[in-house]
Design a protein around this motif. Structure first.
Motif, PDB file in Angstrom:
ATOM      1  N   GLU A  70       0.795  -1.223   0.000  1.00 30.00           N
ATOM      2  CA  GLU A  70       0.000   0.000   0.000  1.00 30.00           C
ATOM      3  C   GLU A  70       0.830   1.277   0.000  1.00 30.00           C
ATOM      4  O   GLU A  70       0.433   2.271  -0.590  1.00 30.00           O
ATOM      5  CB  GLU A  70      -0.966  -0.001   1.186  1.00 30.00           C
ATOM      6  N   ARG A  73       1.700   2.065  -3.453  1.00 31.34           N
ATOM      7  CA  ARG A  73       0.497   2.551  -4.148  1.00 31.34           C
ATOM      8  C   ARG A  73       0.185   3.979  -3.727  1.00 31.34           C
ATOM      9  O   ARG A  73      -0.274   4.790  -4.537  1.00 31.34           O
ATOM     10  CB  ARG A  73      -0.699   1.648  -3.840  1.00 31.34           C
ATOM     11  N   THR A  74       0.404   4.274  -2.445  1.00 33.39           N
ATOM     12  CA  THR A  74       0.154   5.643  -1.981  1.00 33.39           C
ATOM     13  C   THR A  74       1.065   6.617  -2.709  1.00 33.39           C
ATOM     14  O   THR A  74       0.627   7.687  -3.153  1.00 33.39           O
ATOM     15  CB  THR A  74       0.379   5.745  -0.457  1.00 33.39           C
ATOM     16  N   ALA A 189      -2.761  12.011  -1.374  1.00 30.59           N
ATOM     17  CA  ALA A 189      -3.094  11.254  -2.571  1.00 30.59           C
ATOM     18  C   ALA A 189      -4.543  11.580  -2.879  1.00 30.59           C
ATOM     19  O   ALA A 189      -5.410  11.335  -2.056  1.00 30.59           O
ATOM     20  CB  ALA A 189      -2.931   9.763  -2.301  1.00 30.59           C
ATOM     21  N   SER A 190      -4.834  12.183  -4.033  1.00 28.20           N
ATOM     22  CA  SER A 190      -6.226  12.515  -4.351  1.00 28.20           C
ATOM     23  C   SER A 190      -6.963  11.232  -4.730  1.00 28.20           C
ATOM     24  O   SER A 190      -6.336  10.234  -5.087  1.00 28.20           O
ATOM     25  CB  SER A 190      -6.293  13.511  -5.509  1.00 28.20           C
ATOM     26  N   LEU A 191      -8.285  11.266  -4.652  1.00 25.38           N
ATOM     27  CA  LEU A 191      -9.046  10.061  -4.999  1.00 25.38           C
ATOM     28  C   LEU A 191      -8.889   9.682  -6.472  1.00 25.38           C
ATOM     29  O   LEU A 191      -8.678   8.507  -6.776  1.00 25.38           O
ATOM     30  CB  LEU A 191     -10.522  10.225  -4.623  1.00 25.38           C
ATOM     31  N   PRO A 192      -8.929  10.646  -7.400  1.00 23.93           N
ATOM     32  CA  PRO A 192      -8.616  10.252  -8.789  1.00 23.93           C
ATOM     33  C   PRO A 192      -7.206   9.670  -8.884  1.00 23.93           C
ATOM     34  O   PRO A 192      -6.966   8.738  -9.662  1.00 23.93           O
ATOM     35  CB  PRO A 192      -8.733  11.575  -9.566  1.00 23.93           C
ATOM     36  N   ILE A 194      -5.690   7.902  -6.595  1.00 19.59           N
ATOM     37  CA  ILE A 194      -5.766   6.522  -6.087  1.00 19.59           C
ATOM     38  C   ILE A 194      -6.309   5.598  -7.181  1.00 19.59           C
ATOM     39  O   ILE A 194      -5.815   4.492  -7.382  1.00 19.59           O
ATOM     40  CB  ILE A 194      -6.647   6.459  -4.811  1.00 19.59           C
ATOM     41  N   MET A 195      -7.327   6.091  -7.927  1.00 15.80           N
ATOM     42  CA  MET A 195      -7.903   5.266  -8.988  1.00 15.80           C
ATOM     43  C   MET A 195      -6.886   5.029 -10.110  1.00 15.80           C
ATOM     44  O   MET A 195      -6.828   3.950 -10.688  1.00 15.80           O
ATOM     45  CB  MET A 195      -9.163   5.937  -9.579  1.00 15.80           C
ATOM     46  N   LYS A 198      -3.659   2.298  -9.578  1.00 18.85           N
ATOM     47  CA  LYS A 198      -3.711   0.842  -9.766  1.00 18.85           C
ATOM     48  C   LYS A 198      -3.319   0.440 -11.177  1.00 18.85           C
ATOM     49  O   LYS A 198      -3.041  -0.723 -11.439  1.00 18.85           O
ATOM     50  CB  LYS A 198      -5.080   0.291  -9.367  1.00 18.85           C
TER      51      LYS A 198
END
Lengths: 262, 382
Positions: A70, A73-74, A189-192, A194-195, A198
């Motif tokens: 994670e 990913r962050t 980390a903005s939500l877009p 985070i999307m 991945k």
């Protein structure tokens, strides 16, 4: 510019730590992992450097346990372009970690123009990896950096020393810069973000892939234990003036004989 | 085939939203509760990070979250501050009718601006004389050439003082009750005849902006009507199927925050020679609080999951809303009880949370209305 960031995954500061059964490390099963807070400054500084140099890429590298990826990913969600994970136990020593980072960076095929790290990891507090990595790569390194400006491949770095004084270094790329609190404010980390993260590339290597063997271990951990519980403090009632002289004498005596503080 | 584990992406969303709640919202929650001002800077930052308007589909510039994702985000934001969360959540409530019933042109025109900058929106259903009895609303809609003309008054409208867009429920004939209701979008806040009242003084959620809104012959182009005339009641019902679990998620977040404060305090507060956490009286309360919170969370997740499966979730949505809101009130009250005298003082955070909890039992259908919905569903099935 090829920008690398080395990050470590450490136990959340609010996690309760217990030694594992044989004392070789801590119990990791119930730990919540976070990105080492000093490494967040490193990621942010890498992203700021990228923003100022169009066409740059930020590669984030981590050596360690594979239960969670994670934190990588962050970093990708914050804006890094790709990630490298060297799968290993969490209790590597600093030498093995530095050697694995060196191997991973070299294996990426991109020569590093700058490598950002945190000044230390908050779990083992060794403060060694940036310097060891610099030695292995034969690069200049500056640690405890609280100010970083870059122009034309030259970094002007402010480094904090004892007493709050600042030293200023000018370092030519490539170099290793180990960041301290105060250098910047890490972004969320903005939500877009985070999307998107991945779908960003995450390469995985074993220790052997990056040229690290068991014989590289310099430090063997054998006896992790919790610090002894602090004995309760002593209270002295000196409200009564008649007793004050004798109580002061008693306290001074105990400070000498028991606490050995004076 | 049951899986209660959140995806790694959902865990990251939780971590990020909780970090935002702890670092940006919680430190300022008291300040804005006292001043009653709208925390525009914090709200804008939340929007920049993608925490707002989660219902907007990706085709119109949204992030493309599932309903469950938006529940997770709401729980975290409510953990940070119920008042600020109400402001943010009210946007979803107002935009949902558009995502549910709008045509492509309307979605583009109304939703896209909300993805380009932070804007507020208002959902206008309740009236001074019609709250729970929403089918009895008196605000009228009348055709006049290529416009509709709206007349009437709305009450307790969240975001009204700052909104760029109003979703208005109105009726062609109050006698028709729910069959006469229509839903229309007003996207011109400077239109003639729109009157925004003074900010209401409330018990909690003080930083959120709540006002009366009056329509005096307000003319709205016909192309702003969602669906057809008379379809408004159905649009409202579908909206509430989405928004009620969301309100319940905010109850879970608020209650979790109250519990976390109470647990921390119970470990520090010493009475009768030991921390009160070692006293069974406190342990019983904490265990009950934790059980209720997790039960409500599961209801929220299931209600959201049902929608994500494309199923109707009216029953689960009302379970979650009624149980969540009542649970929150109980947990918040118990948190204050654990803090004792200190809990009653605004020096400690649970006092505000208890005031905030009360509204969750009232807005978007009272706990009693939820039970009527539940009973109606049950009897209509048997």
């Amino acid at each position: 510019m090829n920008i690398f960031v080395c990050i470590k995954q450490v136990p959340d500061t609010e996690t309760k730590i217990t030694p594992n059964g044989d004392g070789t490390y801590i119990e990791t099963t119930s730990i919540k992992w976070i990105m080492n807070p000093y490494d967040e400054f490193a990621v942010e500084q890498a992203l700021l450097t990228k923003q100022a140099n169009s066409g740059s890429t930020v590669t984030v590298v981590r050596v360690g346990g594979v239960k969670d990826t994670e934190t990588l990913r962050t970093a990708l969600a914050m804006g890094a372009d790709d990630a490298i994970l060297v799968e290993a136990d969490d209790n590597l020593d600093s030498f093995m970690t530095a050697k694995a980072l060196k191997g991973a960076i070299e294996k990426s095929g991109n020569s590093a123009d700058v490598i950002f790290t945190g000044k230390q990891a908050i779990d083992d507090d060794c403060l060694q990896v940036p310097q060891l990595l610099a030695g292995m790569l034969n690069l200049p390194s500056v640690s405890v950096v609280v100010g970083c400006e870059e122009a034309g491949g030259k970094f002007t770095l402010k480094r904090e020393i004892e007493g709050g004084t600042l030293e200023v270094y000018e370092v030519n790329s490539p170099a290793i810069i180990a960041c301290n609190k105060g250098i910047n404010t890490p972004r969320y980390a903005s939500l877009p973000g985070i999307m998107k993260a991945k779908r960003k590339p995450l390469a995985k290597h074993s220790l052997a892939d990056v040229g690290v063997a068991d014989s590289d271990r310099r430090v063997k951990y054998s006896n992790f234990q919790l610090p002894p519980e602090k004995p309760p403090g002593k209270k002295f009632d000196a409200m009564d003036e008649a007793n004050q002289a004798s109580i002061v004498a008693e306290v001074v005596g105990l400070l000498r004989t028991e606490a050995k503080a004076i | 085939m049951v899986n209660f584990e959140l995806s790694s992406e959902q865990k990251e969303i939780t971590d990020m939203a909780m970090k935002f709640a702890r670092n940006e919202m919680m430190p300022k929650a008291n300040e804005y509760d006292e001043s009653g001002k709208l925390p525009m800077e914090i709200l804008t930052k939340a929007w920049e990070l993608g925490l707002v308007n989660t219902c907007i589909p990706p085709e119109y510039g949204g992030t493309g979250f599932t309903t469950l994702d938006s529940m997770i985000i709401t729980e975290a934001l409510a953990y940070g501050c119920l008042g600020m969360n109400t402001t943010l959540m009210a946007n979803d409530l107002a935009l949902l009718p558009i995502t549910i019933a709008g045509n492509d042109e309307q979605k583009k025109r109304f939703l896209t601006p909300f993805t380009e900058s932070y804007k507020l929106a208002s959902f206008c259903l309740t009236e001074p004389g019609h709250g729970s009895d929403a089918a009895g609303i008196k605000t009228t809609i009348k055709e006049d050439g290529d416009h509709y003309v709206i007349n009437g008054q709305k009450m307790w409208i969240t975001n009204a003082g700052y909104a760029d867009l109003f979703v208005i429920y109105c009726t062609t004939d109050p006698e028709l009750k729910h069959k006469g209701i229509s839903c229309i979008v007003l996207d011109d806040k400077n239109v003639e005849g729109l009157e925004i009242g003074a900010k209401e003084k409330k018990m909690g959620h003080k930083s959120s902006d709540t006002r009366a809104v009056t329509f005096n012959n307000v003319r709205i182009p016909k192309e702003n009507l969602l669906g057809k005339l008379g379809e408004g009641w159905n649009i409202a019902k579908q909206t509430l199927d989405h928004s009620r679990p969301m309100v319940a998620a905010s109850a879970v977040g608020g209650a979790q925050c109250a519990l976390d404060h109470a647990v921390k305090y119970a470990k520090e507060r010493v009475q009768f020679g030991k921390p009160i956490a070692k006293h069974q009286a406190i342990q019983m309360m904490v265990a009950d609080m934790a059980m209720k919170i997790e039960s409500a969370r599961l209801l929220v997740h299931k209600a959201a999951w049902q929608l994500d499966q494309g199923e109707t979730n009216t029953l689960l949505a009302s379970y979650a809303k009624a149980y969540g809101a009542d649970m929150f009130m109980e947990v918040a009250t118990d948190a204050v009880q654990i803090f004792g005298g200190y809990g009653y003082s605004n020096e400690y955070p649970v006092e505000k949370i208890m005031r905030d909890a009360k509204l969750i039992q009232i807005y978007e259908g009272t706990s009693q209305i939820q039970r009527l919905v539940i009973a109606k569903e049950i009897f209509s099935r048997s």
